[in-house]
Design a protein around this motif. Structure first.
Motif, short mmCIF file in Angstrom:
data_model
loop_
_atom_site.label_atom_id
_atom_site.label_comp_id
_atom_site.label_asym_id
_atom_site.label_seq_id
_atom_site.Cartn_x
_atom_site.Cartn_y
_atom_site.Cartn_z
N UNK A 97 25.86 26.86 75.96
CA UNK A 97 25.77 26.81 74.70
C UNK A 97 24.26 27.53 74.55
N UNK A 98 23.14 27.97 73.39
CA UNK A 98 22.82 28.41 72.56
C UNK A 98 21.80 29.24 73.77
N UNK A 99 22.74 30.01 74.36
CA UNK A 99 22.63 31.38 75.69
C UNK A 99 23.66 32.55 74.65
N UNK A 100 23.20 33.56 74.26
CA UNK A 100 23.61 34.71 74.43
C UNK A 100 23.28 36.24 75.07
N UNK A 101 24.34 37.05 74.83
CA UNK A 101 24.56 38.43 75.80
C UNK A 101 23.21 39.17 74.72
N UNK A 102 22.57 39.78 75.47
CA UNK A 102 21.18 40.45 74.43
C UNK A 102 22.77 41.62 73.26
N UNK A 103 23.42 42.01 73.99
CA UNK A 103 24.22 43.29 73.02
C UNK A 103 24.80 42.02 72.01
N UNK A 104 25.00 40.94 72.22
CA UNK A 104 25.52 39.93 70.97
C UNK A 104 24.57 39.85 70.13
N UNK A 105 23.27 39.64 70.07
CA UNK A 105 22.08 39.84 69.39
C UNK A 105 21.77 40.56 68.86
N UNK A 106 21.29 42.04 69.56
CA UNK A 106 20.52 42.81 69.38
C UNK A 106 21.19 43.53 67.99
N UNK A 107 20.29 43.95 66.65
CA UNK A 107 20.71 44.44 65.78
C UNK A 107 21.28 43.48 64.82
N UNK A 108 20.89 41.97 64.62
CA UNK A 108 21.38 41.23 63.81
C UNK A 108 20.38 40.93 63.00
N UNK A 109 20.59 40.70 61.61
CA UNK A 109 20.11 40.71 61.05
C UNK A 109 19.04 39.10 61.04
N UNK A 110 17.55 39.33 61.00
CA UNK A 110 16.63 37.77 61.13
C UNK A 110 16.33 37.36 59.54
N UNK A 111 16.29 36.51 59.97
CA UNK A 111 15.82 35.54 58.14
C UNK A 111 14.97 34.44 58.11
N UNK A 112 14.44 34.06 56.96
CA UNK A 112 13.02 32.66 57.30
C UNK A 112 14.05 32.19 57.18
N UNK A 113 13.82 30.82 58.49
CA UNK A 113 15.25 29.51 57.83
C UNK A 113 14.17 28.58 56.64
N UNK A 114 13.12 29.20 56.58
CA UNK A 114 13.28 28.11 54.90
C UNK A 114 13.46 28.56 53.49
N UNK A 115 12.89 30.07 53.27
CA UNK A 115 13.08 31.09 52.76
C UNK A 115 14.39 31.53 52.29
N UNK A 116 14.59 31.77 53.08
CA UNK A 116 16.02 32.91 52.89
C UNK A 116 15.73 34.58 53.12
N UNK A 117 14.36 34.42 52.90
CA UNK A 117 14.12 35.82 53.44
C UNK A 117 14.20 36.38 54.15
N UNK A 118 15.49 37.80 54.21
CA UNK A 118 15.55 38.62 55.29
C UNK A 118 13.49 39.19 55.68
N UNK A 119 14.22 38.60 57.25
CA UNK A 119 12.60 39.61 57.83
C UNK A 119 12.91 40.66 58.17
N UNK A 120 14.10 41.48 58.88
CA UNK A 120 14.37 42.64 59.65
C UNK A 120 15.58 42.66 60.20
N UNK A 121 15.93 43.20 61.27
CA UNK A 121 17.01 43.17 62.36
C UNK A 121 16.33 42.81 63.90
#
Length: 175
Positions: A97-121
């Motif tokens: 738990x807490x480990x991920x394959x690079x291919x599973x997380x690459x290209x996922x959207x990244x959000x600011x945890x506090x504001x919910x703003x999308x920061x990018x991918x």
């Protein structure tokens, strides 16, 4: 049809007996390069691949020196220099738990945890030392890098395909 993911790249030959220098792109170096293991060599994940079997492997600095069965001289080894090394998706290791394959997380959207703003991918991952660093590419503006540490990466949610981060002061150049 089998799915593959990259676990290394063949950089150069090493010596005259078919040994090659590999830049590993895996957290499972010992398992991936154990003698008898089948790997696949190709130009890209979508290209045709040649199956090879690890005959012998050893660590050399941050690289792996590998001899594949049937590749026993420098001329044969030179034919595979520059190619990527893949494993079948069915051969993937189970992760804790807490480990991920690079291919599973690459290209996922990244959000600011506090504001919910999308920061990018999540555009790229580098493994320079103690922890990975992740390149975040916004829709507009300059890409920036964040460390994959608990105080920054708050949540990786594969089910909902999103990453939540808390940016530390100075991580993002907003000029």
């Amino acid at each position: 049809m089998d799915n593959y993911f990259e676990v290394g790249k063949i950089l150069t030959t090493h010596g005259l007996k078919g040994e090659v220098k590999v830049n590993p792109i895996t957290d499972f170096i010992e398992e991936r390069f154990t003698p008898g293991t089948s790997l696949y060599i190709g130009e890209s994940v979508d290209s045709s691949k040649q199956e090879v079997v690890v005959q012998r492997a050893r660590m050399h600095k941050q690289f792996v020196l590998v001899i594949f069965e049937g590749i026993d001289n420098i001329d044969e080894a030179e034919k595979i220099v520059g190619k990527k090394i893949f494993v079948k998706e069915s051969d993937r290791q189970e992760l804790e738990d807490g480990s991920y394959y690079f291919k599973d997380i690459l290209d996922l959207p990244v959000f600011d945890a506090e504001t919910g703003e999308k920061l990018g991918i999540l555009n790229d991952i580098e493994t320079p030392g103690a922890n990975d660093i992740w390149e975040i590419k916004p829709e507009n503006g300059k890409s920036f890098w964040i460390p994959n540490i608990a105080s920054v990466v708050k949540k990786v949610d594969l089910d909902n395909k999103r990453i939540e981060v808390s940016l530390l002061e100075g991580l993002r150049d907003e000029d």
